[in-house]
Enzyme design. Structure first.
Site, PDB file in Angstrom:
ATOM      1  N   TYR A  55     -31.103  31.468 103.433  1.00 27.85           N
ATOM      2  CA  TYR A  55     -30.202  32.658 102.510  1.00 27.85           C
ATOM      3  C   TYR A  55     -28.940  32.233 102.810  1.00 27.85           C
ATOM      4  O   TYR A  55     -28.709  31.897 103.977  1.00 27.85           O
ATOM      5  CB  TYR A  55     -30.586  33.989 103.377  1.00 27.85           C
ATOM      6  CG  TYR A  55     -29.844  34.758 102.817  1.00 27.85           C
ATOM      7  CD1 TYR A  55     -30.415  35.322 101.465  1.00 27.85           C
ATOM      8  CD2 TYR A  55     -28.668  35.543 102.968  1.00 27.85           C
ATOM      9  CE1 TYR A  55     -29.461  36.324 100.308  1.00 27.85           C
ATOM     10  CE2 TYR A  55     -27.915  36.480 102.241  1.00 27.85           C
ATOM     11  CZ  TYR A  55     -28.492  37.083 100.912  1.00 27.85           C
ATOM     12  OH  TYR A  55     -28.085  37.498 100.037  1.00 27.85           O
ATOM     13  N   LYS A  76     -20.067  37.865 109.110  1.00 31.90           N
ATOM     14  CA  LYS A  76     -20.550  39.050 109.709  1.00 31.90           C
ATOM     15  C   LYS A  76     -19.817  39.403 110.768  1.00 31.90           C
ATOM     16  O   LYS A  76     -18.568  40.045 110.814  1.00 31.90           O
ATOM     17  CB  LYS A  76     -21.837  38.828 110.137  1.00 31.90           C
ATOM     18  CG  LYS A  76     -22.647  38.772 108.844  1.00 31.90           C
ATOM     19  CD  LYS A  76     -24.014  38.969 109.262  1.00 31.90           C
ATOM     20  CE  LYS A  76     -24.996  38.860 107.597  1.00 31.90           C
ATOM     21  NZ  LYS A  76     -25.925  38.019 107.287  1.00 31.90           N
ATOM     22  N   ASP A 133     -23.362  26.731 106.683  1.00 34.99           N
ATOM     23  CA  ASP A 133     -24.144  28.235 106.777  1.00 34.99           C
ATOM     24  C   ASP A 133     -23.668  28.677 108.185  1.00 34.99           C
ATOM     25  O   ASP A 133     -24.974  29.261 108.087  1.00 34.99           O
ATOM     26  CB  ASP A 133     -24.258  28.677 105.661  1.00 34.99           C
ATOM     27  CG  ASP A 133     -24.714  29.965 105.178  1.00 34.99           C
ATOM     28  OD1 ASP A 133     -23.843  31.124 106.587  1.00 34.99           O
ATOM     29  OD2 ASP A 133     -25.060  30.739 104.502  1.00 34.99           O
TER      30      ASP A 133
END
Ligand SMILES: *Cc1c(COP(=O)(O)O)cnc(C)c1O
Length: 439
Positions: A158, A274, A246
């Site tokens: 993702y 995050k 990522d």
């Protein structure tokens, strides 16, 4: 249905109308699915989501006063646990000095320095407001820098919800069983090639970049097999494509900085998010100066954001990064290892076939007798109702896991021995329910 006006009147704390169910009903009237992000709606596990009243450390409390040991931790945005006093203090004092200016601040410099200092090879970063923007912009930069259009991604990885990256992503899209998304045109994904994780694809000279989660954590937890990332590096070098890590989940969670140093493979560009925002909206992408200078205003790759580098988010992020040291990561890994060992033991005692993969502080739970190495395996493990039953059995016992078999557990520094013990005790009983098919 309760008339909206009555509900509003009844919305005071402790009121019997203020329940998870009534809030969910109200939410569904005014928000699609009643949520701001799809997985939160419990669609894949069924039932009513808990509406959070407050949280502290490892614990989260809903509007009905139920308390849970929380392994969602905002899907990994938190690493110190909820409402860490130093973060709360940093946020409060930053907010008191203004929440956004549209002009540069010292804290952006400090956060960029903190990232660049801890990530060898990452000489410059651009701050964004989300991981989605970071990945989307990194792709744009890779395309500009190579003058090519193709991008290669891995099924089950993702990278946020931008059009070109939504093909066969894991996480929420996998939870809902969507192959990609309606509304994404063929043109937008026409240059996206989706290949299987843990296999090095053949690349052509049309490929601008390969984007990968170096440790995949959006299809459950899938670790890179030996040689996979090094193989990607070599394949990219052979055709002149960029390798993009990522690390929105893995960055600053598996160690101080990128997991490139742990894994021994260096990408060209990084995406972060995050953890670096300490629980506030943030993202960042970075790389060598010679590539990053192509970003506006020094170069022609446009990228911007009203709230980018936000003073409150940078304050929270800086506080978190300055709190984390080698001891923190050792403790996080220890917590994850103890949980994994305990969960596996009680599953085996209950005769339930489960995989509990661990990588540093990340762990997954997959109901299968075979290790999961790609999205096909993750999908197979998610078939059937075992996860749903396990999820609800844990929730009833005061342990909150993510409401989807494609997410991982995020133990924080606030999860102590008592939390671990209670989680394993709950799992012992929950696996018995799974085995008996009690829902
Ligand atoms: C969460 C996540 C994103 C998207 O970040 P948002 O802040 O939710 O937009 C991108 N990549 C990975 C690996 C993620 O886990």
């Amino acid at each position: 249905m309760i008339p909206v006006s009555d509900v509003q009147v009844a919305a005071g704390a402790g009121d019997r109308w203020r329940t998870n169910a009534t809030l969910f009903e109200r939410a569904q009237r005014v928000m699609p699915g009643g949520v701001s992000s799809p997985v939160r709606a419990f669609s894949s596990v069924g039932g009513t989501p808990y509406f959070v009243e407050s949280a502290k450390g490892s614990r989260i409390r809903d509007v009905e006063g139920n308390e849970y040991i929380d392994y969602v931790q905002s899907y990994g945005a938190l690493v110190l646990g909820h409402a860490h006093p130093a973060v709360v203090e940093a946020v409060a004092s930053a907010a008191a000095a203004g929440t956004t200016y549209g002009a540069p601040t010292e804290r952006e410099v400090l956060l960029a320095e903190a990232i660049c200092d801890r990530v060898p090879g990452c000489e410059q970063v651009r701050l964004t407001s989300s991981g989605t923007e970071a990945a989307m912009s990194a792709i744009r930069l890779a395309r500009a820098s190579t003058g090519r259009s193709r991008l290669v991604k891995f099924a089950g990885c993702y990278h946020g919800h931008s059009d070109a990256l939504l093909a066969a992503s894991g996480s929420g899209a996998a939870t809902l069983g969507l192959p990609g998304s309606m509304g994404v045109t063929e043109g937008a994904v026409g240059d996206t090639l989706v290949v299987a994780y843990n296999r090095v694809p053949n690349l052509t000279e049309e490929v601008a970049c390969v984007i990968v989660e170096p440790v995949a954590a959006n299809m459950g937890l899938v670790s890179p097999e030996p040689g996979f990332l090094a193989g990607l590096r070599a394949a990219c070098d052979e055709v002149g494509a960029l390798l993009v890590f990522d690390e929105v989940i893995t960055g600053f969670r598996l160690g101080q900085g990128s997991c490139a140093s742990l894994i021994g493979t260096q990408p060209d560009l990084w995406c972060f998010g995050k953890v670096i925002g300490g629980g506030l909206p943030i993202g960042a992408f970075g790389g060598p100066r010679e590539i990053m200078r192509m970003i506006a205003p020094t170069g022609g790759v446009y990228q911007a954001g009203t709230l980018s580098g936000n003073p409150v988010a940078t304050a929270a992020g800086l506080t978190v990064l300055s709190t984390l040291d080698e001891t923190s990561y050792a403790q996080l890994s220890q917590t994850a290892a103890l949980l994994a060992r305990g969960i596996l033991d009680v599953a085996q005692a209950a005769g339930v076939k489960v995989q509990v993969p661990v990588f540093g502080s990340l762990l997954g739970i997959a109901f299968t007798d075979r290790p999961v190495r790609d999205f096909e395996g993750a999908r197979r493990a998610a078939e059937g109702s075992a996860y749903t039953r396990f999820f609800h059995a844990m929730l009833r016992r005061g342990v909150a896991l993510a409401p989807s078999p494609f997410e991982v557990l995020f133990p924080s520094l606030a999860h102590g021995a008592e939390d671990i013990g209670r989680t394993i005790d709950a799992a012992r009983e929950a696996f018995a329910e799974v085995r008996e098919g009690v829902s």
